[in-house]
Write an enzyme that holds these catalytic residues in place. Structure first.
Site, mmCIF file in Angstrom:
data_model
loop_
_atom_site.group_PDB
_atom_site.id
_atom_site.type_symbol
_atom_site.label_atom_id
_atom_site.label_comp_id
_atom_site.label_asym_id
_atom_site.label_seq_id
_atom_site.Cartn_x
_atom_site.Cartn_y
_atom_site.Cartn_z
ATOM 1 N N LEU A 72 106.462 -72.057 29.987
ATOM 2 C CA LEU A 72 105.457 -71.001 29.922
ATOM 3 C C LEU A 72 106.088 -69.614 29.910
ATOM 4 C CD1 LEU A 72 103.418 -73.353 30.640
ATOM 5 C CD2 LEU A 72 102.067 -71.498 31.571
ATOM 6 N N SER A 105 104.631 -62.528 23.364
ATOM 7 C CA SER A 105 104.427 -61.105 23.644
ATOM 8 C C SER A 105 105.314 -60.240 22.754
ATOM 9 C CB SER A 105 104.716 -60.804 25.112
ATOM 10 O OG SER A 105 103.733 -61.406 25.923
ATOM 11 N N GLY A 162 107.694 -69.070 26.510
ATOM 12 C CA GLY A 162 106.649 -69.006 25.489
ATOM 13 C C GLY A 162 105.862 -67.709 25.544
ATOM 14 N N GLU A 163 105.555 -67.273 26.756
ATOM 15 C CA GLU A 163 104.838 -66.004 26.909
ATOM 16 C C GLU A 163 105.695 -64.834 26.446
ATOM 17 O OE1 GLU A 163 102.129 -63.464 30.047
ATOM 18 O OE2 GLU A 163 103.161 -65.252 30.771
ATOM 19 N N ALA A 164 106.977 -64.882 26.757
ATOM 20 C CA ALA A 164 107.868 -63.803 26.323
ATOM 21 C C ALA A 164 107.924 -63.716 24.804
ATOM 22 C CB ALA A 164 109.271 -64.018 26.892
#
Length: 138
Positions: free
Chosen positions: A56, A64, A59-61
């Site tokens: 997560l 973003s 993936g979020e990095a």
């Protein structure tokens, strides 16, 4: 409808402290696609599997970063407002690839699909991230 670009200078990805600790490497960065890699080693949980939180976080990095690259074409920046993930399988070793592609590139909101795959190309995790585009502060 995609807003007309106001600024052709794309934002360039800079790794944060967590990204560096996780061993993230940038492979490709553009409005159309952001690709990174991360080793499983150093990102495992106590049972020897790739940690779901690591999936997560990376993936979020990557999602973003993709949103901020798009936002930079509009003279804006992006902040995350929602992320969700589905874990399909795990990994014990090797290098994973993280790929973010746009679902929607608006002037106010972006949504990206982020796919994590192993070296055999098998999907490990799918994330969807939504970012709000904001005017840059002076």
């Amino acid at each position: 409808m995609t807003p007309e670009p106001r600024n052709t200078e794309l934002w360039k990805i800079t790794l944060g402290e967590l990204d560096e600790k996780m061993g993230v490497k940038i492979v490709e960065e553009s409005v159309e696609r952001v690709v990174a890699t991360m080793p499983v080693e150093g990102n495992r949980q106590s049972f020897g599997l790739l940690h779901g939180g690591a999936s997560l976080a990376v993936g979020e990095a990557v999602g973003s970063w993709a949103a901020v690259i798009h936002a930079s074409t509009l003279g804006k920046t992006a902040v995350g407002v929602d992320v969700s993930a589905t874990h399909h399988r795990s990994a014990r070793e090797g290098l994973i690839t993280i790929t973010a592609t746009p679902i929607h590139l608006g002037g106010t909101v972006t949504t990206h699909e982020v796919v994590l795959t192993n070296e055999a190309g098998q999907r490990l995790c799918t994330l969807r991230i939504t970012n709000l585009l904001l005017d840059r502060k002076a």
